[in-house]
Each structure stands twice: as structure tokens, then as C-alpha cells.
Design a protein around this motif. Structure first.
Motif, PDB file in Angstrom:
ATOM      1  N   VAL A  26       0.831  -1.203   0.000  1.00  0.00           N
ATOM      2  CA  VAL A  26       0.000   0.000   0.000  1.00  0.00           C
ATOM      3  C   VAL A  26       0.863   1.251   0.000  1.00  0.00           C
ATOM      4  O   VAL A  26       1.972   1.259   0.524  1.00  0.00           O
ATOM      5  CB  VAL A  26      -0.972   0.053   1.210  1.00  0.00           C
ATOM      6  N   VAL A  27       0.321   2.304  -0.616  1.00  0.00           N
ATOM      7  CA  VAL A  27       0.960   3.614  -0.636  1.00  0.00           C
ATOM      8  C   VAL A  27      -0.109   4.655  -0.336  1.00  0.00           C
ATOM      9  O   VAL A  27      -1.301   4.412  -0.563  1.00  0.00           O
ATOM     10  CB  VAL A  27       1.635   3.918  -1.996  1.00  0.00           C
ATOM     11  N   PRO A  28       0.286   5.825   0.182  1.00  0.00           N
ATOM     12  CA  PRO A  28      -0.701   6.879   0.446  1.00  0.00           C
ATOM     13  C   PRO A  28      -1.466   7.253  -0.823  1.00  0.00           C
ATOM     14  O   PRO A  28      -0.886   7.319  -1.914  1.00  0.00           O
ATOM     15  CB  PRO A  28       0.157   8.052   0.935  1.00  0.00           C
ATOM     16  N   GLY A  29      -2.754   7.465  -0.682  1.00  0.00           N
ATOM     17  CA  GLY A  29      -3.585   7.893  -1.797  1.00  0.00           C
ATOM     18  C   GLY A  29      -3.988   6.778  -2.744  1.00  0.00           C
ATOM     19  O   GLY A  29      -4.597   7.028  -3.778  1.00  0.00           O
ATOM     20  N   GLN A  30      -3.674   5.574  -2.402  1.00  0.00           N
ATOM     21  CA  GLN A  30      -3.975   4.427  -3.251  1.00  0.00           C
ATOM     22  C   GLN A  30      -5.487   4.200  -3.308  1.00  0.00           C
ATOM     23  O   GLN A  30      -6.165   4.305  -2.299  1.00  0.00           O
ATOM     24  CB  GLN A  30      -3.273   3.219  -2.643  1.00  0.00           C
ATOM     25  N   PRO A  31      -6.018   3.830  -4.477  1.00  0.00           N
ATOM     26  CA  PRO A  31      -7.451   3.548  -4.557  1.00  0.00           C
ATOM     27  C   PRO A  31      -7.800   2.224  -3.863  1.00  0.00           C
ATOM     28  O   PRO A  31      -6.957   1.324  -3.776  1.00  0.00           O
ATOM     29  CB  PRO A  31      -7.714   3.475  -6.060  1.00  0.00           C
ATOM     30  N   PRO A  32      -9.021   2.090  -3.392  1.00  0.00           N
ATOM     31  CA  PRO A  32      -9.422   0.890  -2.648  1.00  0.00           C
ATOM     32  C   PRO A  32      -9.535  -0.377  -3.494  1.00  0.00           C
ATOM     33  O   PRO A  32      -9.686  -1.465  -2.947  1.00  0.00           O
ATOM     34  CB  PRO A  32     -10.777   1.275  -2.057  1.00  0.00           C
ATOM     35  N   VAL A  33      -9.417  -0.274  -4.816  1.00  0.00           N
ATOM     36  CA  VAL A  33      -9.566  -1.455  -5.670  1.00  0.00           C
ATOM     37  C   VAL A  33      -8.502  -2.508  -5.367  1.00  0.00           C
ATOM     38  O   VAL A  33      -8.754  -3.707  -5.515  1.00  0.00           O
ATOM     39  CB  VAL A  33      -9.568  -1.066  -7.174  1.00  0.00           C
ATOM     40  N   ILE A  34      -7.343  -2.114  -4.900  1.00  0.00           N
ATOM     41  CA  ILE A  34      -6.293  -3.086  -4.582  1.00  0.00           C
ATOM     42  C   ILE A  34      -6.700  -3.904  -3.363  1.00  0.00           C
ATOM     43  O   ILE A  34      -6.586  -5.135  -3.356  1.00  0.00           O
ATOM     44  CB  ILE A  34      -4.940  -2.376  -4.380  1.00  0.00           C
ATOM     45  N   ALA A  35      -7.198  -3.247  -2.336  1.00  0.00           N
ATOM     46  CA  ALA A  35      -7.673  -3.966  -1.151  1.00  0.00           C
ATOM     47  C   ALA A  35      -8.866  -4.857  -1.498  1.00  0.00           C
ATOM     48  O   ALA A  35      -8.938  -6.004  -1.039  1.00  0.00           O
ATOM     49  CB  ALA A  35      -8.051  -2.986  -0.049  1.00  0.00           C
ATOM     50  N   ALA A  36      -9.784  -4.359  -2.309  1.00  0.00           N
ATOM     51  CA  ALA A  36     -10.952  -5.159  -2.700  1.00  0.00           C
ATOM     52  C   ALA A  36     -10.523  -6.411  -3.464  1.00  0.00           C
ATOM     53  O   ALA A  36     -11.075  -7.501  -3.264  1.00  0.00           O
ATOM     54  CB  ALA A  36     -11.907  -4.319  -3.545  1.00  0.00           C
ATOM     55  N   THR A  37      -9.528  -6.274  -4.320  1.00  0.00           N
ATOM     56  CA  THR A  37      -9.005  -7.428  -5.063  1.00  0.00           C
ATOM     57  C   THR A  37      -8.351  -8.419  -4.104  1.00  0.00           C
ATOM     58  O   THR A  37      -8.550  -9.633  -4.222  1.00  0.00           O
ATOM     59  CB  THR A  37      -7.995  -6.967  -6.129  1.00  0.00           C
ATOM     60  N   ALA A  38      -7.591  -7.917  -3.144  1.00  0.00           N
ATOM     61  CA  ALA A  38      -6.937  -8.792  -2.172  1.00  0.00           C
ATOM     62  C   ALA A  38      -7.970  -9.536  -1.333  1.00  0.00           C
ATOM     63  O   ALA A  38      -7.812 -10.730  -1.066  1.00  0.00           O
ATOM     64  CB  ALA A  38      -6.000  -7.971  -1.285  1.00  0.00           C
ATOM     65  N   ASP A  86       2.905   9.674  11.464  1.00  0.00           N
ATOM     66  CA  ASP A  86       1.671  10.237  10.907  1.00  0.00           C
ATOM     67  C   ASP A  86       1.284   9.508   9.621  1.00  0.00           C
ATOM     68  O   ASP A  86       0.105   9.235   9.383  1.00  0.00           O
ATOM     69  CB  ASP A  86       1.833  11.735  10.608  1.00  0.00           C
ATOM     70  N   ARG A  87       2.282   9.188   8.776  1.00  0.00           N
ATOM     71  CA  ARG A  87       2.016   8.415   7.550  1.00  0.00           C
ATOM     72  C   ARG A  87       1.459   7.046   7.906  1.00  0.00           C
ATOM     73  O   ARG A  87       0.517   6.562   7.286  1.00  0.00           O
ATOM     74  CB  ARG A  87       3.288   8.269   6.716  1.00  0.00           C
ATOM     75  N   GLU A  88       2.047   6.423   8.912  1.00  0.00           N
ATOM     76  CA  GLU A  88       1.567   5.109   9.339  1.00  0.00           C
ATOM     77  C   GLU A  88       0.113   5.194   9.802  1.00  0.00           C
ATOM     78  O   GLU A  88      -0.724   4.380   9.399  1.00  0.00           O
ATOM     79  CB  GLU A  88       2.441   4.551  10.462  1.00  0.00           C
ATOM     80  N   ALA A  89      -0.194   6.186  10.632  1.00  0.00           N
ATOM     81  CA  ALA A  89      -1.561   6.342  11.132  1.00  0.00           C
ATOM     82  C   ALA A  89      -2.543   6.589   9.986  1.00  0.00           C
ATOM     83  O   ALA A  89      -3.651   6.030   9.972  1.00  0.00           O
ATOM     84  CB  ALA A  89      -1.627   7.492  12.143  1.00  0.00           C
ATOM     85  N   GLU A  90      -2.141   7.403   9.007  1.00  0.00           N
ATOM     86  CA  GLU A  90      -2.986   7.683   7.836  1.00  0.00           C
ATOM     87  C   GLU A  90      -3.257   6.402   7.049  1.00  0.00           C
ATOM     88  O   GLU A  90      -4.387   6.136   6.630  1.00  0.00           O
ATOM     89  CB  GLU A  90      -2.300   8.711   6.942  1.00  0.00           C
ATOM     90  N   LEU A  91      -2.232   5.594   6.858  1.00  0.00           N
ATOM     91  CA  LEU A  91      -2.399   4.350   6.104  1.00  0.00           C
ATOM     92  C   LEU A  91      -3.244   3.334   6.864  1.00  0.00           C
ATOM     93  O   LEU A  91      -4.091   2.653   6.275  1.00  0.00           O
ATOM     94  CB  LEU A  91      -1.033   3.762   5.756  1.00  0.00           C
ATOM     95  N   VAL A  92      -3.037   3.218   8.157  1.00  0.00           N
ATOM     96  CA  VAL A  92      -3.853   2.300   8.968  1.00  0.00           C
ATOM     97  C   VAL A  92      -5.320   2.720   8.910  1.00  0.00           C
ATOM     98  O   VAL A  92      -6.220   1.883   8.779  1.00  0.00           O
ATOM     99  CB  VAL A  92      -3.342   2.240  10.426  1.00  0.00           C
ATOM    100  N   ARG A  93      -5.573   4.019   8.957  1.00  0.00           N
ATOM    101  CA  ARG A  93      -6.941   4.537   8.854  1.00  0.00           C
ATOM    102  C   ARG A  93      -7.553   4.173   7.498  1.00  0.00           C
ATOM    103  O   ARG A  93      -8.686   3.707   7.415  1.00  0.00           O
ATOM    104  CB  ARG A  93      -6.918   6.054   9.059  1.00  0.00           C
ATOM    105  N   ALA A  94      -6.788   4.360   6.421  1.00  0.00           N
ATOM    106  CA  ALA A  94      -7.276   4.036   5.072  1.00  0.00           C
ATOM    107  C   ALA A  94      -7.583   2.551   4.944  1.00  0.00           C
ATOM    108  O   ALA A  94      -8.643   2.160   4.438  1.00  0.00           O
ATOM    109  CB  ALA A  94      -6.254   4.464   4.018  1.00  0.00           C
ATOM    110  N   VAL A  95      -6.665   1.711   5.413  1.00  0.00           N
ATOM    111  CA  VAL A  95      -6.889   0.265   5.335  1.00  0.00           C
ATOM    112  C   VAL A  95      -8.112  -0.112   6.163  1.00  0.00           C
ATOM    113  O   VAL A  95      -8.933  -0.936   5.737  1.00  0.00           O
ATOM    114  CB  VAL A  95      -5.640  -0.520   5.788  1.00  0.00           C
TER     115      VAL A  95
END
Length: 180
Positions: A26-38, A86-95
Motif C-alpha cells: 500500500v501507498v498513500p492515496g492508493q485507490p481501494p480497488v487493490i484492497a478489494a481485489t486482495a 503520521d504516515r503510518e496512522a494515515e495508512l492504517v486509517r485508510a486500510v
């Protein structure tokens, strides 16, 4: 003395999908389609968990732990880079948002260093069956940039697990691909 040849892909080295997790880059700003595929792949194969991982290339791994986590430090010792948390927290929130309502268990790992090495270390640590990564080809990339900078390309040449590449941007047949 002969040249060292790393272990090559072979049927005996395959990690069965059933009962083994997947590593999702995962990277910041990534669309959710990658998680949905996973999630879809995890459900189809019986993967018990998804390990979402971000690799911070501005930091290096100081110590690797058996669970796939790492202790990491800034590449520049004079730079006080506490923004990584802060980046980690942002990514955990997105996931967490992507995984809301999903039945597949998940964990997050904040890694450091070279992307292919860090993801491979995590996959070995959790005995993952495969990787799920998104395409990261921008409008101004050329073939050389694509080949050298592609996480999927690096992973597919440096370890034996399959790599599922999820398109995040496509071009119609009349248009030009980003590297053309």
C-alpha cells in the motif's frame, strides 16, 4: 569457484494459497480497488489474513523481527523525521476504511528500505502465498522507468511467490499507454 545461483522457482517451493496469508503493498492515496481485489482473492483461496504493508524508502531497517515487523531509522541522521508515524496512522486509517465490514482478518506493517526486499522479508516471516500490488505507472513514465521502478517487476524477479498486479488506471485502445 562457480557463480552463486539463488534458489529458483520450483513446484517444491510453492506456498499453497489455502491457509496462508497474502501480502498487500500500500501507498498513500492508493485507490481501494487493490484492497478489494486482495479481499476477493483471500476469500476465494481461504487465506486467513491480509498483511497490508507500506515500505518507507526514506528510512532503513535497523532490525527485522520474526513477525515481519521492523525497527527502522531515518536514512539521514540529522533529519528528525517523526512524520513517519503520521504516515503510518494515515495508512492504517485508510486500510481500516477499506476493510470495514469485510470478514478477512488483516494487519498492517510499516516497513523500511528497499521495497522488494522489505516485502519479501514480510512474506517469508508470515509464510505468505502471494503478493497483491497495484500498478504505479504515471502519465510521464517511460519503459525504462516502468521496468526499473515497478514493484511488481522487482518482486517477480527476486523471489518465488506469485505477484498479482491490480490495474489502477487504464488507457482505452485508441489512447497511448503511460510509457508509450
Amino acid at each position: 569457484m562457480g557463480e552463486r545461483v539463488p534458489p529458483q522457482p520450483h513446484p517444491s517451493r510453492i506456498t499453497e494459497f489455502a491457509g496462508h496469508p497474502l501480502v498487500v503493498a500500500v501507498v498513500p492515496g492508493q485507490p481501494p480497488v487493490i484492497a478489494a481485489t486482495a479481499v476477493s482473492l483471500a476469500e476465494a483461496t481461504g487465506a486467513p489474513a491480509l498483511y497490508f504493508a507500506h515500505v518507507d524508502t526514506t528510512r532503513y531497517t535497523d532490525e527485522e523481527y520474526p513477525d515481519g515487523t521492523v525497527r527502522h531509522l531515518s536514512i539521514d541522521p540529522d533529519l528528525d523525521d517523526e512524520g513517519w508515524s503520521d504516515r503510518e496512522a494515515e495508512l492504517v486509517r485508510a486500510v481500516g476504511e477499506w476493510m470495514a465490514g469485510e470478514q478477512v482478518a488483516w494487519q498492517f506493517r510499516y516497513l523500511a528500505g528497499r521495497v522488494d526486499r522489505a516485502l519479501t522479508h514480510l512474506a517469508r516471516a508470515v509464510d505468505a502465498a502471494a503478493f497483491v500490488v497495484g500498478t504505479h505507472v504515471g502519465r510521464h513514465h517511460r519503459v525504462a522507468d516502468f521496468m526499473n521502478g515497478s514493484v511488481s517487476m522487482q518482486l517477480s524477479h527476486r523471489q518465488h511467490r506469485p505477484v498479482l498486479v491490480v490495474p489502477v488506471q487504464v488507457v482505452d485502445w485508441e489512447g497511448r499507454a503511460p510509457w508509450e
